[in-house]
Design a protein around this motif. Structure first.
Motif, PDB file in Angstrom:
ATOM      1  N   ASP A  54       2.352  -6.443  11.545  1.00 30.05           N
ATOM      2  CA  ASP A  54       2.775  -5.920  12.652  1.00 30.05           C
ATOM      3  C   ASP A  54       1.398  -4.956  12.714  1.00 30.05           C
ATOM      4  OD1 ASP A  54       5.480  -6.614  13.495  1.00 30.05           O
ATOM      5  OD2 ASP A  54       5.747  -4.511  12.707  1.00 30.05           O
ATOM      6  N   ALA A  55       0.897  -4.969  11.739  1.00 29.01           N
ATOM      7  CA  ALA A  55      -1.117  -3.875  12.078  1.00 29.01           C
ATOM      8  C   ALA A  55      -1.639  -4.715  12.012  1.00 29.01           C
ATOM      9  CB  ALA A  55      -1.022  -2.965  10.617  1.00 29.01           C
ATOM     10  N   GLU A  56      -1.170  -6.465  11.767  1.00 25.67           N
ATOM     11  CA  GLU A  56      -2.767  -7.079  11.955  1.00 25.67           C
ATOM     12  C   GLU A  56      -2.231  -7.306  13.171  1.00 25.67           C
ATOM     13  OE1 GLU A  56      -5.391  -8.755   9.845  1.00 25.67           O
ATOM     14  OE2 GLU A  56      -4.290  -7.316   9.016  1.00 25.67           O
ATOM     15  N   ILE A  57      -1.434  -7.957  13.647  1.00 26.22           N
ATOM     16  CA  ILE A  57      -0.604  -8.270  15.165  1.00 26.22           C
ATOM     17  C   ILE A  57      -1.300  -7.269  16.154  1.00 26.22           C
ATOM     18  CG2 ILE A  57       0.935  -8.645  17.111  1.00 26.22           C
ATOM     19  CD1 ILE A  57       2.459 -10.147  14.484  1.00 26.22           C
ATOM     20  N   LYS A  58      -1.601  -6.032  16.095  1.00 23.38           N
ATOM     21  CA  LYS A  58      -1.845  -4.631  17.035  1.00 23.38           C
ATOM     22  C   LYS A  58      -3.567  -4.847  16.676  1.00 23.38           C
ATOM     23  CE  LYS A  58       2.027  -1.464  16.479  1.00 23.38           C
ATOM     24  NZ  LYS A  58       2.122  -0.266  16.100  1.00 23.38           N
ATOM     25  N   LEU A  59      -4.092  -5.291  15.100  1.00 23.14           N
ATOM     26  CA  LEU A  59      -5.840  -5.590  15.679  1.00 23.14           C
ATOM     27  C   LEU A  59      -5.938  -6.376  16.297  1.00 23.14           C
ATOM     28  CD1 LEU A  59      -6.070  -4.648  11.834  1.00 23.14           C
ATOM     29  CD2 LEU A  59      -7.473  -3.853  13.202  1.00 23.14           C
TER      30      LEU A  59
ATOM     31  N   ALA B 151       0.411  -1.009  -0.123  1.00 24.84           N
ATOM     32  CA  ALA B 151      -0.597   0.166   0.093  1.00 24.84           C
ATOM     33  C   ALA B 151       1.287   1.658  -0.186  1.00 24.84           C
ATOM     34  CB  ALA B 151      -1.003  -0.162   1.098  1.00 24.84           C
ATOM     35  N   ALA B 152       0.498   2.213  -1.284  1.00 26.28           N
ATOM     36  CA  ALA B 152       1.386   3.443  -0.811  1.00 26.28           C
ATOM     37  C   ALA B 152       0.984   4.478   0.013  1.00 26.28           C
ATOM     38  CB  ALA B 152       0.603   4.866  -1.963  1.00 26.28           C
TER      39      ALA B 152
ATOM     40  N   VAL C 143       4.233   0.237   2.136  1.00 26.71           N
ATOM     41  CA  VAL C 143       4.099  -0.681   3.282  1.00 26.71           C
ATOM     42  C   VAL C 143       4.576  -1.545   2.335  1.00 26.71           C
ATOM     43  CG1 VAL C 143       2.876  -2.220   4.778  1.00 26.71           C
ATOM     44  CG2 VAL C 143       2.344   0.559   3.691  1.00 26.71           C
ATOM     45  N   ARG C 144       5.735  -1.988   4.002  1.00 22.65           N
ATOM     46  CA  ARG C 144       6.374  -3.379   3.396  1.00 22.65           C
ATOM     47  C   ARG C 144       5.510  -4.638   4.341  1.00 22.65           C
ATOM     48  NH1 ARG C 144      12.171  -1.501   6.228  1.00 22.65           N
ATOM     49  NH2 ARG C 144      10.692   0.411   7.241  1.00 22.65           N
ATOM     50  N   LEU C 145       6.213  -5.784   4.124  1.00 28.00           N
ATOM     51  CA  LEU C 145       5.840  -6.832   4.518  1.00 28.00           C
ATOM     52  C   LEU C 145       5.491  -7.105   5.823  1.00 28.00           C
ATOM     53  CD1 LEU C 145       3.893  -9.721   3.965  1.00 28.00           C
ATOM     54  CD2 LEU C 145       5.936 -10.718   3.465  1.00 28.00           C
TER      55      LEU C 145
END
Length: 144
Positions: A111-116, A91-92, A104-106
């Motif tokens: 990390d964002a998924e883990i926070k969610l 994503a940009a 956005v790097r993998l």
């Protein structure tokens, strides 16, 4: 770039009120409102986009808002569920003027998924979680 004189009158009043408060007493929503007034192209709460890595340095260098208010606003904005959902691989990322400034790097997306997941964990304790393809379902816990 934005000049301090370009902030709305309301944003200037709020900023003046916040500048004298200790960081611990500043409400997240107040800090974000000031930041959104300064850089509306970058901070869309309803449809956020991933921010440029190191954007806090750009914000501080403009001298519009004190660093402790920037920090409070960024911590709040980047932990919003909608923001975290936007952090997907490839994503940009955007800069303060809303222009593309990297991808956005993998690892960042993971990390964002883990926070969610961690944010939702407290609300789903005691419920059964079922995932069908990409749809997440929760059982409703009935009151006894």
């Amino acid at each position: 770039m934005t000049q301090k004189s370009e902030l709305s009158e309301e944003a200037m009043k709020l900023l003046k009120k916040l500048e004298n408060k200790p960081a611990a007493e500043i409400m997240n929503s107040e800090a974000l409102r000031v930041v959104r007034a300064a850089w509306p192209e970058a901070f869309h709460v309803s449809s956020p986009k991933p921010l440029k890595v190191g954007i806090h340095k750009d914000m501080e260098s403009e001298g519009l808002i004190p660093p402790h208010i920037i920090s409070t606003a960024l911590n709040f904005f980047t932990t919003l569920e909608r923001y975290l959902e936007a952090v997907k691989p490839g994503a940009a990322r955007i800069n303060l003027s809303g222009q593309t400034a990297g991808r956005v790097r993998l690892r960042e997306a993971v990390d964002a998924e883990i926070k969610l997941y961690r944010q939702s964990e407290a609300h789903t304790r005691g419920r059964t979680r079922v995932v069908i393809n990409r749809i997440k379902l929760l059982s409703v816990k009935k009151a006894s």
